[in-house]
Write a protein that holds these residues in place. Structure first.
Motif, PDB file in Angstrom:
ATOM      1  N   THR A  32      38.300  45.854  50.991  1.00 44.41           N
ATOM      2  CA  THR A  32      37.507  44.769  51.560  1.00 44.41           C
ATOM      3  C   THR A  32      36.909  43.913  50.465  1.00 44.41           C
ATOM      4  N   LEU A  33      36.445  44.563  49.403  1.00 40.77           N
ATOM      5  CA  LEU A  33      35.872  43.836  48.271  1.00 40.77           C
ATOM      6  C   LEU A  33      36.892  42.893  47.675  1.00 40.77           C
ATOM      7  N   ILE A  34      38.105  43.396  47.457  1.00 43.62           N
ATOM      8  CA  ILE A  34      39.147  42.570  46.859  1.00 43.62           C
ATOM      9  C   ILE A  34      39.541  41.432  47.781  1.00 43.62           C
ATOM     10  N   VAL A  35      39.734  41.731  49.078  1.00 43.31           N
ATOM     11  CA  VAL A  35      40.156  40.700  50.023  1.00 43.31           C
ATOM     12  C   VAL A  35      39.084  39.641  50.186  1.00 43.31           C
ATOM     13  N   SER A  36      37.828  40.061  50.358  1.00 40.89           N
ATOM     14  CA  SER A  36      36.755  39.091  50.569  1.00 40.89           C
ATOM     15  C   SER A  36      36.528  38.246  49.336  1.00 40.89           C
ATOM     16  N   ALA A  37      36.625  38.848  48.157  1.00 41.41           N
ATOM     17  CA  ALA A  37      36.431  38.079  46.930  1.00 41.41           C
ATOM     18  C   ALA A  37      37.579  37.111  46.715  1.00 41.41           C
ATOM     19  N   THR A  38      38.793  37.488  47.150  1.00 42.28           N
ATOM     20  CA  THR A  38      39.931  36.609  46.988  1.00 42.28           C
ATOM     21  C   THR A  38      39.721  35.304  47.737  1.00 42.28           C
ATOM     22  N   VAL A  39      39.069  35.363  48.897  1.00 46.02           N
ATOM     23  CA  VAL A  39      38.798  34.144  49.644  1.00 46.02           C
ATOM     24  C   VAL A  39      38.008  33.176  48.791  1.00 46.02           C
ATOM     25  N   VAL A  40      37.041  33.693  48.040  1.00 44.15           N
ATOM     26  CA  VAL A  40      36.256  32.847  47.144  1.00 44.15           C
ATOM     27  C   VAL A  40      37.139  32.243  46.071  1.00 44.15           C
ATOM     28  N   CYS A  41      38.048  33.032  45.525  1.00 44.23           N
ATOM     29  CA  CYS A  41      38.894  32.547  44.443  1.00 44.23           C
ATOM     30  C   CYS A  41      39.941  31.552  44.927  1.00 44.23           C
ATOM     31  N   VAL A  42      40.227  31.562  46.213  1.00 44.20           N
ATOM     32  CA  VAL A  42      41.173  30.603  46.757  1.00 44.20           C
ATOM     33  C   VAL A  42      40.490  29.277  47.052  1.00 44.20           C
ATOM     34  N   ASP A  97      42.470  35.043  36.836  1.00 44.98           N
ATOM     35  CA  ASP A  97      41.507  34.077  36.315  1.00 44.98           C
ATOM     36  C   ASP A  97      40.271  34.873  35.899  1.00 44.98           C
ATOM     37  N   PHE A  98      39.826  34.705  34.660  1.00 45.17           N
ATOM     38  CA  PHE A  98      38.715  35.508  34.157  1.00 45.17           C
ATOM     39  C   PHE A  98      37.375  35.168  34.823  1.00 45.17           C
ATOM     40  N   ARG A  99      37.310  34.068  35.574  1.00 43.22           N
ATOM     41  CA  ARG A  99      36.096  33.746  36.328  1.00 43.22           C
ATOM     42  C   ARG A  99      36.155  34.254  37.760  1.00 43.22           C
ATOM     43  N   CYS A 100      37.287  34.785  38.173  1.00 42.68           N
ATOM     44  CA  CYS A 100      37.513  35.155  39.576  1.00 42.68           C
ATOM     45  C   CYS A 100      36.974  36.555  39.884  1.00 42.68           C
ATOM     46  N   PRO A 101      36.009  36.684  40.813  1.00 42.14           N
ATOM     47  CA  PRO A 101      35.455  38.006  41.135  1.00 42.14           C
ATOM     48  C   PRO A 101      36.469  38.941  41.783  1.00 42.14           C
ATOM     49  N   ALA A 102      37.436  38.394  42.529  1.00 37.29           N
ATOM     50  CA  ALA A 102      38.464  39.252  43.124  1.00 37.29           C
ATOM     51  C   ALA A 102      39.359  39.851  42.054  1.00 37.29           C
ATOM     52  N   CYS A 103      39.592  39.099  40.996  1.00 36.11           N
ATOM     53  CA  CYS A 103      40.388  39.624  39.884  1.00 36.11           C
ATOM     54  C   CYS A 103      39.638  40.773  39.207  1.00 36.11           C
ATOM     55  N   GLN A 104      38.341  40.615  39.054  1.00 36.55           N
ATOM     56  CA  GLN A 104      37.526  41.690  38.486  1.00 36.55           C
ATOM     57  C   GLN A 104      37.575  42.929  39.380  1.00 36.55           C
ATOM     58  N   ALA A 105      37.487  42.723  40.701  1.00 32.81           N
ATOM     59  CA  ALA A 105      37.543  43.844  41.641  1.00 32.81           C
ATOM     60  C   ALA A 105      38.882  44.556  41.560  1.00 32.81           C
TER      61      ALA A 105
END
Length: 257
Positions: A32-42, A97-105
């Motif tokens: 869920t963390l990865i999916v929800s954060a990906t929305v932000v990165c998109v 992307d190093f600013r992307c929270p989903a990438c960090q997750a």
């Protein structure tokens, strides 16, 4: 069977069932963390729609200078930084992307199994560094961090510095990685990286145009968000049941095949 033994076995089964449910819940939270954060990165954040228009021209502007690929870059137009051994049965293509929270997750969740698989020679990773958040929210932190990571590749220190950047990732709306001094400071966390040559590479933006070219390839590939993760061409982010263990099983199966 005595009542005591029966009770002990039932209790053990209950504990095992409870542990399995706990593990399932933990995996669900991570996905869920990865999916929800990906929305932000998109999409970026709805609150900064006005900022998108104001910064669109500046943040998407191509960097001046020739395209200089980092040492050892591979693939079409040398746009990928490889990690792992040549000849691995499986290839994981990662757009980050190093600013992307989903990438960090994604990195935090999958890093242990990725390290295990690359160290054992079963998996080779092709990292593509993009600047999606710069375009969404404005700023240059994605570009500056990607250039610094490419400079670390020149020094043979990419994997460690890549991890340091995600471990110290600022909030998505905080363009802290636009500061070259901060990126050079973080290099101090990697043995032997913080050298005059690295600092010069970072400050000069040696690989800026290369990062832009990687980003152009990201768009041309029809990808819409980060992280985009492909295992032997299969998009793992489209699988809602994907876990580190399942990824490991897929790599092991490919090796046997």
């Amino acid at each position: 069977m005595s009542d005591k033994n029966h009770q002990e076995k039932r209790t053990a089964r209950q504990r095992l069932a409870a542990e399995r449910e706990k593990q399932k819940a933990a995996e669900k939270r991570r996905r869920t963390l990865i999916v929800s954060a990906t929305v932000v990165c998109v999409l970026g954040l709805a609150a900064v729609v006005g900022v998108l228009a104001a910064n669109a021209g500046r943040s998407e502007q191509s960097s001046a200078g020739p395209v200089v690929a980092p040492s050892g870059a591979q693939g079409k137009d040398s746009l990928a930084i490889p990690v792992g051994k040549d000849g691995a049965a499986s290839t994981l293509t990662v757009w980050e992307d190093f600013r992307c929270p989903a990438c960090q997750a994604f990195e935090k969740t999958y890093r242990p199994v990725l390290k295990e698989l690359t160290d054992s020679g079963r998996l080779r990773i092709q990292y593509h560094l993009v600047r999606l958040i710069d375009g969404n929210l404005g700023g240059t932190g994605s570009l500056r961090a990607a250039n610094a990571a490419a400079c670390a590749q020149d020094a043979g220190k990419f994997p460690a510095y890549h991890d340091v950047l995600f471990e110290n990732q600022p909030r998505e709306t905080d363009d802290a990685y636009a500061d070259n001094d901060r990126l050079i400071e973080l290099a101090g966390k990697v043995d032997g990286l913080n050298t005059p040559a690295f600092a010069q590479c970072v400050r000069n933006g040696t690989h800026d145009s290369w990062v832009d070219k990687v980003h152009e390839a990201f768009g041309a590939g029809g990808f819409s968000g980060t992280p985009t993760v492909l295992l032997n061409g299969k998009n793992l982010m489209e699988d809602p049941d994907m876990t580190p263990q399942k990824l490991k099983q897929m790599v092991e199966a490919a090796g046997k095949g």
